[in-house]
Design an enzyme around this catalytic site. Sequence first.
Site, PDB file in Angstrom:
ATOM      1  N   ARG A   1      33.554  88.138  52.662  1.00 50.61           N
ATOM      2  CA  ARG A   1      33.001  86.802  52.946  1.00 50.61           C
ATOM      3  C   ARG A   1      32.869  85.983  51.661  1.00 50.61           C
ATOM      4  O   ARG A   1      33.152  84.790  51.632  1.00 50.61           O
ATOM      5  CB  ARG A   1      31.647  86.945  53.650  1.00 50.61           C
ATOM      6  CG  ARG A   1      31.771  87.389  55.106  1.00 50.61           C
ATOM      7  CD  ARG A   1      30.429  87.830  55.641  1.00 50.61           C
ATOM      8  NE  ARG A   1      30.388  88.054  57.075  1.00 50.61           N
ATOM      9  CZ  ARG A   1      29.352  88.611  57.707  1.00 50.61           C
ATOM     10  NH1 ARG A   1      28.282  89.011  57.015  1.00 50.61           N
ATOM     11  NH2 ARG A   1      29.362  88.778  59.008  1.00 50.61           N
TER      12      ARG A   1
ATOM     13  N   ASN B   1      31.985  83.100  59.301  1.00 51.26           N
ATOM     14  CA  ASN B   1      32.016  84.086  58.223  1.00 51.26           C
ATOM     15  C   ASN B   1      33.011  85.218  58.460  1.00 51.26           C
ATOM     16  O   ASN B   1      32.833  86.334  57.981  1.00 51.26           O
ATOM     17  CB  ASN B   1      30.602  84.631  57.974  1.00 51.26           C
ATOM     18  CG  ASN B   1      29.967  85.178  59.229  1.00 51.26           C
ATOM     19  OD1 ASN B   1      30.645  85.356  60.246  1.00 51.26           O
ATOM     20  ND2 ASN B   1      28.674  85.469  59.181  1.00 51.26           N
TER      21      ASN B   1
ATOM     22  N   TYR C   1      25.151  90.285  71.642  1.00 46.83           N
ATOM     23  CA  TYR C   1      24.034  89.926  70.757  1.00 46.83           C
ATOM     24  C   TYR C   1      22.674  90.238  71.384  1.00 46.83           C
ATOM     25  O   TYR C   1      21.658  90.177  70.696  1.00 46.83           O
ATOM     26  CB  TYR C   1      24.151  88.465  70.311  1.00 46.83           C
ATOM     27  CG  TYR C   1      25.223  88.304  69.246  1.00 46.83           C
ATOM     28  CD1 TYR C   1      25.032  88.822  67.964  1.00 46.83           C
ATOM     29  CD2 TYR C   1      26.434  87.688  69.528  1.00 46.83           C
ATOM     30  CE1 TYR C   1      26.022  88.716  66.991  1.00 46.83           C
ATOM     31  CE2 TYR C   1      27.429  87.574  68.550  1.00 46.83           C
ATOM     32  CZ  TYR C   1      27.211  88.094  67.285  1.00 46.83           C
ATOM     33  OH  TYR C   1      28.194  87.993  66.319  1.00 46.83           O
TER      34      TYR C   1
ATOM     35  N   ARG D   1      29.451  97.101  55.764  1.00 45.75           N
ATOM     36  CA  ARG D   1      28.564  95.937  55.560  1.00 45.75           C
ATOM     37  C   ARG D   1      28.616  95.488  54.089  1.00 45.75           C
ATOM     38  O   ARG D   1      28.619  94.306  53.788  1.00 45.75           O
ATOM     39  CB  ARG D   1      27.111  96.286  55.935  1.00 45.75           C
ATOM     40  CG  ARG D   1      26.903  96.486  57.422  1.00 45.75           C
ATOM     41  CD  ARG D   1      26.754  95.187  58.164  1.00 45.75           C
ATOM     42  NE  ARG D   1      25.435  94.626  58.011  1.00 45.75           N
ATOM     43  CZ  ARG D   1      24.913  93.727  58.838  1.00 45.75           C
ATOM     44  NH1 ARG D   1      25.624  93.296  59.880  1.00 45.75           N
ATOM     45  NH2 ARG D   1      23.724  93.252  58.642  1.00 45.75           N
TER      46      ARG D   1
ATOM     47  N   THR E   1      25.538  87.616  55.397  1.00 44.64           N
ATOM     48  CA  THR E   1      25.855  86.726  56.520  1.00 44.64           C
ATOM     49  C   THR E   1      26.348  85.345  56.080  1.00 44.64           C
ATOM     50  O   THR E   1      27.300  84.817  56.643  1.00 44.64           O
ATOM     51  CB  THR E   1      24.585  86.548  57.389  1.00 44.64           C
ATOM     52  OG1 THR E   1      24.126  87.845  57.776  1.00 44.64           O
ATOM     53  CG2 THR E   1      24.870  85.717  58.628  1.00 44.64           C
TER      54      THR E   1
ATOM     55  N   GLU F   1      27.335  99.037  70.360  1.00 41.95           N
ATOM     56  CA  GLU F   1      28.377  97.997  70.319  1.00 41.95           C
ATOM     57  C   GLU F   1      29.762  98.573  70.619  1.00 41.95           C
ATOM     58  O   GLU F   1      30.571  97.931  71.292  1.00 41.95           O
ATOM     59  CB  GLU F   1      28.379  97.315  68.946  1.00 41.95           C
ATOM     60  CG  GLU F   1      27.127  96.479  68.722  1.00 41.95           C
ATOM     61  CD  GLU F   1      27.084  95.786  67.363  1.00 41.95           C
ATOM     62  OE1 GLU F   1      26.125  95.035  67.129  1.00 41.95           O
ATOM     63  OE2 GLU F   1      27.987  96.008  66.535  1.00 41.95           O
TER      64      GLU F   1
ATOM     65  N   LYS G   1      36.617  87.671  63.534  1.00 37.89           N
ATOM     66  CA  LYS G   1      36.287  86.516  64.372  1.00 37.89           C
ATOM     67  C   LYS G   1      37.464  85.529  64.404  1.00 37.89           C
ATOM     68  O   LYS G   1      38.397  85.634  63.592  1.00 37.89           O
ATOM     69  CB  LYS G   1      35.019  85.858  63.824  1.00 37.89           C
ATOM     70  CG  LYS G   1      33.792  86.798  63.863  1.00 37.89           C
ATOM     71  CD  LYS G   1      32.563  86.133  63.264  1.00 37.89           C
ATOM     72  CE  LYS G   1      31.325  87.016  63.362  1.00 37.89           C
ATOM     73  NZ  LYS G   1      30.127  86.375  62.795  1.00 37.89           N
TER      74      LYS G   1
ATOM     75  N   HIS H   1      32.441  90.261  62.207  1.00 35.00           N
ATOM     76  CA  HIS H   1      31.205  90.911  62.644  1.00 35.00           C
ATOM     77  C   HIS H   1      31.313  92.381  62.268  1.00 35.00           C
ATOM     78  O   HIS H   1      32.348  93.004  62.501  1.00 35.00           O
ATOM     79  CB  HIS H   1      31.004  90.818  64.165  1.00 35.00           C
ATOM     80  CG  HIS H   1      29.944  91.781  64.624  1.00 35.00           C
ATOM     81  ND1 HIS H   1      28.598  91.520  64.462  1.00 35.00           N
ATOM     82  CD2 HIS H   1      30.021  93.032  65.149  1.00 35.00           C
ATOM     83  CE1 HIS H   1      27.899  92.572  64.891  1.00 35.00           C
ATOM     84  NE2 HIS H   1      28.743  93.494  65.312  1.00 35.00           N
TER      85      HIS H   1
HETATM   86  P1  ADP Z   1      25.644  89.391  60.557  1.00 37.96           P
HETATM   87  O1  ADP Z   1      26.893  88.965  61.293  1.00 37.96           O
HETATM   88  O2  ADP Z   1      25.829  89.251  59.068  1.00 37.96           O
HETATM   89  O3  ADP Z   1      25.107  90.729  60.969  1.00 37.96           O
HETATM   90  P2  ADP Z   1      23.519  88.129  62.120  1.00 37.96           P
HETATM   91  O4  ADP Z   1      23.538  89.291  63.055  1.00 37.96           O
HETATM   92  O5  ADP Z   1      22.235  87.741  61.509  1.00 37.96           O
HETATM   93  O6  ADP Z   1      24.550  88.293  60.915  1.00 37.96           O
HETATM   94  O7  ADP Z   1      24.103  86.837  62.890  1.00 37.96           O
HETATM   95  C1  ADP Z   1      25.244  86.951  63.710  1.00 37.96           C
HETATM   96  C2  ADP Z   1      26.173  85.800  63.445  1.00 37.96           C
HETATM   97  O8  ADP Z   1      25.568  84.582  63.905  1.00 37.96           O
HETATM   98  C3  ADP Z   1      26.501  85.534  61.992  1.00 37.96           C
HETATM   99  O9  ADP Z   1      27.537  86.375  61.517  1.00 37.96           O
HETATM  100  C4  ADP Z   1      26.864  84.071  62.007  1.00 37.96           C
HETATM  101  O10 ADP Z   1      28.194  83.853  62.446  1.00 37.96           O
HETATM  102  C5  ADP Z   1      25.922  83.508  63.057  1.00 37.96           C
HETATM  103  N1  ADP Z   1      24.632  82.977  62.522  1.00 37.96           N
HETATM  104  C6  ADP Z   1      23.592  83.688  62.060  1.00 37.96           C
HETATM  105  N2  ADP Z   1      22.552  82.883  61.725  1.00 37.96           N
HETATM  106  C7  ADP Z   1      22.941  81.629  61.990  1.00 37.96           C
HETATM  107  C8  ADP Z   1      22.324  80.328  61.895  1.00 37.96           C
HETATM  108  N3  ADP Z   1      21.077  80.188  61.453  1.00 37.96           N
HETATM  109  N4  ADP Z   1      23.022  79.244  62.268  1.00 37.96           N
HETATM  110  C9  ADP Z   1      24.276  79.366  62.742  1.00 37.96           C
HETATM  111  N5  ADP Z   1      24.923  80.565  62.870  1.00 37.96           N
HETATM  112  C10 ADP Z   1      24.281  81.675  62.509  1.00 37.96           C
END
Ligand code: ADP
Length: 201
Positions: A136, A156, A54, A119, A125, A170, A14, A159
């Site tokens: 992370r 973080n 997403y 992962r 996350t 994806e 990112k 992705h």
């Molecule tokens: P991951 O990237 O670990 O698979 P998710 O798919 O749950 O996580 O979420 C996608 C991305 O959205 C996260 O990596 C993070 O950057 C952001 N994110 C997730 N939940 C939140 C939240 N509650 N508030 C703000 N940003 C969030």
Amino acid sequence: MAHPKAERTLVVIKPDGLQRTLVGEIIGRYERLGLKLIGMKLMVPTASHIEKHYNLDPNWKRIVGEKSIEAYQKKGLKPPSMDPLKLGDKVIDSLKKYMTSGPVVAMVWQGAHVVKIIRKVTGGTEPLTSDIGTIRGDFVHDSYQMADTDSRAVRNLIHASGSVDEANNEIKHWFKKEELIGYRLIAEQILYDVNIDGLLE
Ligand code: ADP
């Protein structure tokens, strides 16, 4: 059925990952596991590309909302809303801003169990609670609380696809077929070949 070693996953470093000059470090973490890089490009994604990404999984919005509510409750804090869909909508808006703010590095990695392995090494996350030793956990300290206070996405660094099905969708969303290169990595002989011949002189 394809051999397990043909499994693929999408990784996107990112904008904060690039700004922190962590591209080499992140790639190194995956390389040292013996995984194979088969596609890579530097790009600035559009908001519609991120929104589609997403929405590839119709359940994503609800799940992301539920995960965030649970994280608040685990820390004994009150979530900003108890409606996972409402929280999910807010997250998508923040993600569009975050992910289009600068260049990202999109990559496809291949190897046995690559989705799970990447992962695991990437970490949970929320950096605040990601395990030490994960990317992370080692390089950032952002939290849901910080992100909500400032109405932004959790930063973080990375992705990484969450399942094999997600990865396949994806990869198609981010890469054309001809941008992925099939080749043999020398280390695969020791990782995967049934007979390890020709080592001794
Ligand atoms: P991951 O990237 O670990 O698979 P998710 O798919 O749950 O996580 O979420 C996608 C991305 O959205 C996260 O990596 C993070 O950057 C952001 N994110 C997730 N939940 C939140 C939240 N509650 N508030 C703000 N940003 C969030």
